[in-house]
Structures are given as C-alpha cells and as structure tokens.
Design a protein around this motif. Structure first.
Motif, PDB file in Angstrom:
ATOM      1  N   VAL A   1       0.831  -1.198   0.000  1.00  0.00           N
ATOM      2  CA  VAL A   1       0.000   0.000   0.000  1.00  0.00           C
ATOM      3  C   VAL A   1       0.873   1.258   0.000  1.00  0.00           C
ATOM      4  O   VAL A   1       0.565   2.248  -0.678  1.00  0.00           O
ATOM      5  CB  VAL A   1      -0.962  -0.013   1.200  1.00  0.00           C
ATOM      6  CG1 VAL A   1      -1.870   1.209   1.176  1.00  0.00           C
ATOM      7  CG2 VAL A   1      -1.809  -1.280   1.191  1.00  0.00           C
ATOM      8  N   GLN A   2       1.992   1.226   0.728  1.00  0.00           N
ATOM      9  CA  GLN A   2       2.925   2.350   0.705  1.00  0.00           C
ATOM     10  C   GLN A   2       3.499   2.538  -0.695  1.00  0.00           C
ATOM     11  O   GLN A   2       3.586   3.663  -1.196  1.00  0.00           O
ATOM     12  CB  GLN A   2       4.061   2.126   1.706  1.00  0.00           C
ATOM     13  CG  GLN A   2       5.100   3.254   1.695  1.00  0.00           C
ATOM     14  CD  GLN A   2       6.205   3.052   2.721  1.00  0.00           C
ATOM     15  OE1 GLN A   2       6.016   2.380   3.727  1.00  0.00           O
ATOM     16  NE2 GLN A   2       7.373   3.620   2.457  1.00  0.00           N
ATOM     17  N   ARG A   3       3.880   1.449  -1.331  1.00  0.00           N
ATOM     18  CA  ARG A   3       4.444   1.530  -2.684  1.00  0.00           C
ATOM     19  C   ARG A   3       3.438   2.113  -3.671  1.00  0.00           C
ATOM     20  O   ARG A   3       3.783   2.848  -4.596  1.00  0.00           O
ATOM     21  CB  ARG A   3       4.852   0.130  -3.143  1.00  0.00           C
ATOM     22  CG  ARG A   3       5.647   0.069  -4.432  1.00  0.00           C
ATOM     23  CD  ARG A   3       5.440  -1.258  -5.123  1.00  0.00           C
ATOM     24  NE  ARG A   3       4.117  -1.383  -5.690  1.00  0.00           N
ATOM     25  CZ  ARG A   3       3.343  -2.464  -5.608  1.00  0.00           C
ATOM     26  NH1 ARG A   3       3.739  -3.535  -4.939  1.00  0.00           N
ATOM     27  NH2 ARG A   3       2.151  -2.478  -6.183  1.00  0.00           N
ATOM     28  N   GLN A   4       2.160   1.818  -3.449  1.00  0.00           N
ATOM     29  CA  GLN A   4       1.116   2.330  -4.329  1.00  0.00           C
ATOM     30  C   GLN A   4       0.808   3.810  -4.077  1.00  0.00           C
ATOM     31  O   GLN A   4       0.076   4.431  -4.853  1.00  0.00           O
ATOM     32  CB  GLN A   4      -0.157   1.496  -4.147  1.00  0.00           C
ATOM     33  CG  GLN A   4      -0.006   0.054  -4.614  1.00  0.00           C
ATOM     34  CD  GLN A   4      -1.173  -0.818  -4.188  1.00  0.00           C
ATOM     35  OE1 GLN A   4      -1.855  -0.530  -3.193  1.00  0.00           O
ATOM     36  NE2 GLN A   4      -1.421  -1.897  -4.917  1.00  0.00           N
ATOM     37  N   GLY A   5       1.349   4.368  -2.987  1.00  0.00           N
ATOM     38  CA  GLY A   5       1.163   5.781  -2.704  1.00  0.00           C
ATOM     39  C   GLY A   5       0.033   6.098  -1.753  1.00  0.00           C
ATOM     40  O   GLY A   5      -0.342   7.264  -1.595  1.00  0.00           O
ATOM     41  N   PHE A   6      -0.499   5.057  -1.056  1.00  0.00           N
ATOM     42  CA  PHE A   6      -1.667   5.272  -0.200  1.00  0.00           C
ATOM     43  C   PHE A   6      -1.371   5.120   1.293  1.00  0.00           C
ATOM     44  O   PHE A   6      -2.297   5.114   2.099  1.00  0.00           O
ATOM     45  CB  PHE A   6      -2.781   4.297  -0.591  1.00  0.00           C
ATOM     46  CG  PHE A   6      -3.212   4.415  -2.021  1.00  0.00           C
ATOM     47  CD1 PHE A   6      -3.735   5.601  -2.510  1.00  0.00           C
ATOM     48  CD2 PHE A   6      -3.064   3.350  -2.888  1.00  0.00           C
ATOM     49  CE1 PHE A   6      -4.130   5.725  -3.830  1.00  0.00           C
ATOM     50  CE2 PHE A   6      -3.451   3.455  -4.223  1.00  0.00           C
ATOM     51  CZ  PHE A   6      -3.987   4.647  -4.694  1.00  0.00           C
ATOM     52  N   TYR A   7      -0.118   4.960   1.677  1.00  0.00           N
ATOM     53  CA  TYR A   7       0.206   4.741   3.087  1.00  0.00           C
ATOM     54  C   TYR A   7       1.557   5.389   3.379  1.00  0.00           C
ATOM     55  O   TYR A   7       2.591   4.741   3.338  1.00  0.00           O
ATOM     56  CB  TYR A   7       0.246   3.237   3.376  1.00  0.00           C
ATOM     57  CG  TYR A   7       0.327   2.856   4.852  1.00  0.00           C
ATOM     58  CD1 TYR A   7      -0.001   3.744   5.871  1.00  0.00           C
ATOM     59  CD2 TYR A   7       0.723   1.574   5.223  1.00  0.00           C
ATOM     60  CE1 TYR A   7       0.057   3.380   7.193  1.00  0.00           C
ATOM     61  CE2 TYR A   7       0.788   1.190   6.560  1.00  0.00           C
ATOM     62  CZ  TYR A   7       0.454   2.105   7.536  1.00  0.00           C
ATOM     63  OH  TYR A   7       0.517   1.734   8.852  1.00  0.00           O
ATOM     64  N   ALA A   8       1.511   6.670   3.693  1.00  0.00           N
ATOM     65  CA  ALA A   8       2.757   7.398   3.943  1.00  0.00           C
ATOM     66  C   ALA A   8       3.373   6.959   5.269  1.00  0.00           C
ATOM     67  O   ALA A   8       2.652   6.656   6.227  1.00  0.00           O
ATOM     68  CB  ALA A   8       2.478   8.897   3.979  1.00  0.00           C
TER      69      ALA A   8
END
Length: 333
Positions: free
Chosen positions: A52-59
């Motif tokens: 999810v972080q890699r997808q840009g949704f979990y900073a």
C-alpha cells in the motif's frame, strides 16, 4: 562500532506505482539516536502495508524513513545513547516503522526482541509484524479467552496463519476463511477446527451451523467492505470484531441495528503509528506469553517464499497474486 560502512543498499520508491517501481539505491547508513539500535539486517518481511505504501496510499509516520519494510532480523552493530537492553553482536528481530528493506536498519530498543531459540534469521524476521498485530488485536483488544470461538479472515496469510496458531494454543475453537481448497487445508494443518473456502461457501452459514447458531465470539477482519455486515451477522451476542485492514474498501453503507441488538463491539487499530511505549509493551507481552510457545515448537512462522533484497519487486509481485501461503521474505545479509 567504528568499522561500519558509510553507505548501504536500500530499496526506494521513487514514484508510486506497481512492483516495478521498487529500485535499489545507495543510501547513507543511519546512526542510532537515543533509545535506538542499529541492526545489520539479515532478513526482512514483506507485508501488505508495504504494498500500500508503494502504491502511494500509506505514507510513513513522521520521523520514519521512506524506505519500506516493517520487520527485520539481524545483528546489533551500534547502540544509541541510553540503550541498556542490548549489546553489540546480539541477534535480534524487531518491529520497525520503516526502513526494513535495507542492509542496515534502525530499531527502537523496546520494539526489539531476541531471536527465539531454534529459529533461523529468516524465520525470526517473519515474526514481528504478524505476531505484534495478532497479539495486540486478538488478545489485548478483543480479549479472546479459552473456550471461545474465533474467526479469522484470510487464514492462509501471514496474519491468518499466526492467528490460527495462537488462538488454538490459548484454547479457542478456531474458524478460518481462505480462497482455495489447498489454502483451507493449510489452515486445518495449523489447527483450524473449520476452514471455509469463501469462493464456494458462505462463511456466515458455515460458522452458524458449526456453532449451533451461536456464532463467533471474536472476529479478526482485514477485508472490510461487504464483510462488515456479514461479520455482524455471524458474530455471537456480545461478540468482538477487530478491523485491521480494508482490502475490500473502508466505505460501506450498513444497517447498524444488528450491532445494537447483539450488543457487539466493533474495534479497529493500526500498529505502525503507535507510540514507542505501546509497541514496547506489546513486545514485553510477546516475550512473556508467546516466545516460550515458539521455542517449544508449538507455534511457528509459516514461510511462503524468499527473494534477494534487490529483487524486492518480485516479492511484491508475488504478494499481489494472493497465491502465497504465509510469509514472503527478503534475504539481505
């Protein structure tokens, strides 16, 4: 230590996207601050929040590195000010707020645990994220007790395989959902009393039949979406539902009447952004209550596959197929 290198290889996310955006970069080796240790990483776990972080949704939370990776194992190679629990050369595994996909990673003293006797470094790196998550949600928050009925969705995942084993070890009747006959068999082999193929079976009907209509006392859910209403339906009176992710979405339209009539508790939690003191308390509880079970061989991390650090993109691609059973790992050092 004075012989540490100045730089290291780490996996970066230059731009959000698919697995292919994960690329090796040269980064400075971080220096431990007060209460921190520096670990020379042997292995790192791959988890859904990394995707999810890699997808840009979990900073990453404030102060955490932008390098993904939430759990590691390795050797302590430097100590920050005030660290007294660990010594140079100790073999440890740790829950970290980020930075695990790298040759060196910082960890808070309190969120670090010894490698359990009998486990490889790769197996030890598979413990922190799932065991911290299951223990704090199923036992601390939901208060699962011996003799109760426990339902976990995603039973063949890293979280699921851990939850099945721990709930069974503590005397619960365990039900699990999974997406194939093969995955259901894995759940049963780990101790599940009932494994339900959610693609061909209705878990609400199956659990109600198995419990004589009573339902499940505790439910651990990472799906969300349409499962939320179905969890309310399958929960026993005074049941406790713990939400730890929303793979099917977090926004739903739902009738809350069943929650009132059954006097249900629907709770949720995250782990990554919790204060260090809370994570340290979970670690201490794990060392007391769970590490002995691991060292006795009664509970174990279930391993799916491993990839070299620089092939982190392949590890993420594997996770996104949802074909994995147990933990996907990165071999670092």
């Amino acid at each position: 230590m004075t012989d540490l290198p100045a730089t290291m290889t780490a996996i970066a996310i230059p731009t959000p996207g698919g697995p292919e955006v994960l690329v090796p970069e040269t980064r400075p080796v971080p220096a431990p601050r007060k209460g921190e240790i520096l670990v020379k990483v042997a292995a790192a776990g791959v988890n859904r929040p990394d995707v999810v972080q890699r997808q840009g949704f979990y900073a990453p939370p404030p102060g955490a590195p932008d390098i993904p990776g939430l759990e590691i194992s390795g050797e302590v190679v430097a100590l920050g000010e005030g660290v007294s629990r660990w010594a140079l050369g100790d073999k440890v595994c740790a829950l970290v707020a980020g930075g695990g996909y790298a040759e060196y990673c910082l960890a808070e003293e309190g969120s670090t645990l010894p490698v359990p006797a009998g486990l490889t470094m790769r197996e030890a790196a598979a413990l922190p994220e799932t065991f911290f998550t299951v223990w704090t949600n199923v036992f601390d928050l939901a208060g699962l007790k011996a003799g109760e009925t426990f339902l976990v969705h995603g039973g063949s995942s890293g979280i699921g395989t851990t939850a099945i084993q721990l709930a069974k070890a503590y005397g619960a009747t365990v039900f699990a959902t999974a997406g194939s006959a093969e995955k259901c068999e894995v759940c049963r082999s780990l101790g599940a009393d009932l494994a339900i193929d959610y693609k061909t079976q209705d878990f609400v009907a199956e659990v109600k039949t198995a419990t004589g209509g009573k339902g499940a006392n505790v439910i651990l859910d990472m799906v969300g979406g349409s499962y939320i209403a179905r969890n309310y339906e399958v929960a026993a009176p005074r049941g406790r539902i713990v939400q730890i992710a929303f793979m099917e979405g977090s926004k739903v339209q739902i009738d809350f009447m069943r929650l009132m009539l059954k006097r249900l508790s629907h709770m949720g939690s995250t782990l990554r952004s919790r204060p260090g003191a809370e994570k340290a308390a979970i670690a201490a509880s794990l060392k007391e209550h769970v590490w002995p079970l691991i060292e006795a061989g009664k509970v174990k991390p279930v391993m799916d596959s491993s990839f070299p650090l620089i092939e982190a993109a392949k590890a993420h691609a594997r996770m996104e197929t949802s074909a994995h059973v147990g933990k996907i790992m990165l071999d670092v050092g």
